[in-house]
Design an enzyme around this catalytic site. Structure first.
Site, short mmCIF file in Angstrom:
data_model
loop_
_atom_site.label_atom_id
_atom_site.label_comp_id
_atom_site.label_asym_id
_atom_site.label_seq_id
_atom_site.Cartn_x
_atom_site.Cartn_y
_atom_site.Cartn_z
N GLU A 1 -11.26 -3.34 8.99
CA GLU A 1 -11.49 -2.98 7.65
C GLU A 1 -12.27 -4.15 6.91
O GLU A 1 -11.88 -4.81 5.99
CB GLU A 1 -9.86 -3.11 7.12
CG GLU A 1 -9.18 -1.77 7.36
CD GLU A 1 -7.66 -2.16 7.26
OE1 GLU A 1 -7.27 -2.84 6.45
OE2 GLU A 1 -6.88 -1.32 7.56
N GLU B 1 -5.72 6.25 13.59
CA GLU B 1 -4.36 5.89 12.74
C GLU B 1 -4.21 7.22 11.99
O GLU B 1 -4.09 7.16 10.91
CB GLU B 1 -4.45 4.72 11.78
CG GLU B 1 -4.96 3.64 12.70
CD GLU B 1 -4.90 2.24 11.58
OE1 GLU B 1 -4.48 2.25 10.60
OE2 GLU B 1 -5.34 1.08 12.19
O1 G3I Z 1 10.81 -2.89 8.70
C1 G3I Z 1 10.56 -3.21 7.26
C2 G3I Z 1 11.32 -1.93 6.51
O2 G3I Z 1 12.76 -1.71 6.87
C3 G3I Z 1 11.17 -2.09 5.07
O3 G3I Z 1 11.66 -1.04 4.35
C4 G3I Z 1 9.88 -2.41 4.66
C5 G3I Z 1 9.68 -2.80 3.11
O4 G3I Z 1 8.47 -3.36 3.03
O5 G3I Z 1 9.44 -3.53 5.38
C6 G3I Z 1 9.44 -3.14 6.72
O6 G3I Z 1 8.58 -4.46 7.30
C7 G3I Z 1 7.11 -4.04 7.33
C8 G3I Z 1 6.53 -4.15 8.70
O7 G3I Z 1 5.28 -3.86 8.69
C9 G3I Z 1 7.40 -3.51 9.83
O8 G3I Z 1 7.29 -2.05 9.68
C10 G3I Z 1 6.45 -4.89 6.38
O9 G3I Z 1 6.98 -4.86 5.02
C11 G3I Z 1 4.91 -4.62 6.48
O10 G3I Z 1 3.97 -5.44 5.69
C12 G3I Z 1 4.33 -4.05 7.89
O11 G3I Z 1 3.58 -3.16 7.61
C13 G3I Z 1 2.61 -2.79 8.50
C14 G3I Z 1 1.30 -2.95 7.72
O12 G3I Z 1 0.19 -2.31 8.58
C15 G3I Z 1 0.83 -4.45 7.61
O13 G3I Z 1 0.87 -5.16 8.77
C16 G3I Z 1 2.92 -1.55 8.71
O14 G3I Z 1 3.99 -1.23 9.64
C17 G3I Z 1 1.70 -0.88 9.69
O15 G3I Z 1 1.92 0.78 9.94
C18 G3I Z 1 0.36 -1.08 8.91
O16 G3I Z 1 -0.67 -0.60 9.78
C19 G3I Z 1 -2.03 -0.63 9.22
C20 G3I Z 1 -2.98 -0.98 10.35
O17 G3I Z 1 -2.47 -2.32 11.06
C21 G3I Z 1 -4.59 -1.20 9.79
N1 G3I Z 1 -4.71 -0.04 9.00
C22 G3I Z 1 -3.86 0.46 7.88
C23 G3I Z 1 -2.25 0.72 8.41
C24 G3I Z 1 -1.59 1.04 7.36
O18 G3I Z 1 -1.39 0.23 6.42
#
Ligand code: G3I
Length: 375
Positions: A161, A266
């Site tokens: 990104e 993705e």
């Molecule tokens: O596990 C908790 C969940 O229970 C809660 O409801 C939620 C509320 O905010 O938080 C969850 O934790 C999150 C964590 O992932 C685990 O799932 C964090 O807040 C969240 O910041 C984090 O989000 C991830 C995000 O990237 C940021 O790193 C997503 O899971 C993940 O799917 C997402 O993936 C990204 C790729 O790496 C890059 N491209 C975009 C893609 C989607 O954003």
């Protein structure tokens, strides 16, 4: 006598089995079987899945997919929380899982402005570090991580990104300190650490014409400098009505035209109304929860469900049409309940973005893909 009777019964059953061979159990063709000559079919997994705790998901992963990527555990804030401290526990579990199940393993992601360890680009006072210091930190980070999994992780999302929707460079800390040079440097460091690993550029909203052009420019620049780049990863974070298949296809072809392969990295498709058009996958986007934008907490209405399956199938038809340029399609999560879409861009909604439902059952599109790939 007793033994003679048993023997007679066994013989009789053997003869019977020979005469009336029992109806053959219908062979189940799974996604990975159906797509095996087309492209890898991958899935992003979370730490419960990699550690084997989520057994229902593990069953789906092992049956249907032949490639894995870590959804979160290799991001810098997790794997390299302090300058002098790496934490490989979760990443090791993920790589072990991939190897145990004979899967193609992708590392995600080496340099990304988001989920970045807070120390990475600044000094103790919080001021940006010098270009020299940042280069050294990037080099250590990439050499250490890629070096640890050398030969085991087959491909890396080196850069995530870095281009905005208008085709310009994202004004990340990396860009502020090193200018556009940080991108070729990252590819160089990754190649030094594992010369055999494939290296990728990965981004969302790639169907925007300006972004498409920006990424093509970037790939051409890297190639002109003789740097290794194997593929462009198109993050397929789709919406119900955006992007169009036509614009998506144009981007696939434009990237392939530069001489690299294309991966859909993705893939998911929200079934919910978007509070903001074309928001792509910008992680910082955040909108307030209202009931109108969470309309299906108890299941999708039949016509919405059909529309979702048909559109997802249309995308797979497009991927199959261009199987010659696509090396991998990876869905961003196993079953609907796992998806980040349930908490982005609005916290607490119920979304239906993946190929398997909340009971870990395949959605109709799974059979549609299998039929299309095997006809
Ligand atoms: O596990 C908790 C969940 O229970 C809660 O409801 C939620 C509320 O905010 O938080 C969850 O934790 C999150 C964590 O992932 C685990 O799932 C964090 O807040 C969240 O910041 C984090 O989000 C991830 C995000 O990237 C940021 O790193 C997503 O899971 C993940 O799917 C997402 O993936 C990204 C790729 O790496 C890059 N491209 C975009 C893609 C989607 O954003």
């Amino acid at each position: 006598m007793k033994y003679r009777t048993i023997f007679a019964v066994m013989l009789a059953s053997l003869l019977l089995a020979g005469c009336h061979s029992a109806p053959k159990q219908e062979e189940k063709i799974t996604l990975k079987d159906a797509l095996k000559d087309k492209f890898l079919i991958g899935v992003a997994i979370n730490t419960d899945q990699a550690a084997g705790r989520d057994t229902a998901s593990v069953r789906v992963i092992v049956e249907n997919f032949n490639a894995v990527v870590a959804e979160n555990c290799m991001k810098s804030e997790v794997i390299h929380p302090e300058e002098d401290r790496y934490d490989f526990i979760l990443a090791d579990q993920f790589v072990d899982f991939g190897e145990r199940n004979d899967m193609y393993i992708t590392g995600h992601t080496l340099i990304w402005h988001s989920q970045l360890s807070p120390w990475f680009c600044v000094d103790e006072e919080g001021n940006n570090v010098s270009p020299e210091v940042l280069k050294e930190r990037m080099q250590n980070h990439i050499h250490t991580i890629v070096g640890r999994y050398k030969g085991r992780i087959k491909g890396w999302d080196v850069m995530n990104e870095a281009i905005e929707d208008d085709g310009s460079y994202r004004q990340s800390k990396f860009y502020q300190i090193l200018g556009e040079e940080y991108i070729p440097l990252a590819f160089q460091y990754a190649h030094e650490a594992d010369p055999d690993a494939e290296l990728y550029y990965n981004d969302y909203s790639m169907a925007h014409p300006e972004k498409r052009e920006g990424v093509v420019r970037l790939v051409n620049q890297l190639k002109e400098r003789g740097l290794r780049i194997d593929a462009v990863g198109i993050q397929g974070h789709l919406q119900k009505d955006f992007p169009t298949l036509e614009e998506f296809e144009k981007s696939m072809l434009a990237f392939a035209e530069t001489g690299v392969k294309v991966m859909i990295t993705e893939l998911d498709m929200t079934a919910l109304p978007s509070p903001f058009r074309n928001v792509g996958a910008e992680v910082s986007a955040n909108f307030e929860y209202t009931q109108e934008i969470d309309p299906y907490p108890h299941g999708l209405p039949a016509e919405m469900d059909k529309a979702w399956n048909d559109r997802m199938n249309d995308f797979f038809k497009l991927f199959l049409k261009h199987a010659d340029i696509i090396t991998r399609v990876t869905v961003w999560g196993v079953a609907d309940e796992d998806s980040w879409r349930n908490y982005w861009p609005v916290e607490g909604r119920t979304d239906y973005p993946l190929l398997f439902d909340r009971d870990h059952q395949p959605k109709p599109v799974v059979n549609m893909i299998i039929e299309e790939a095997t006809k």
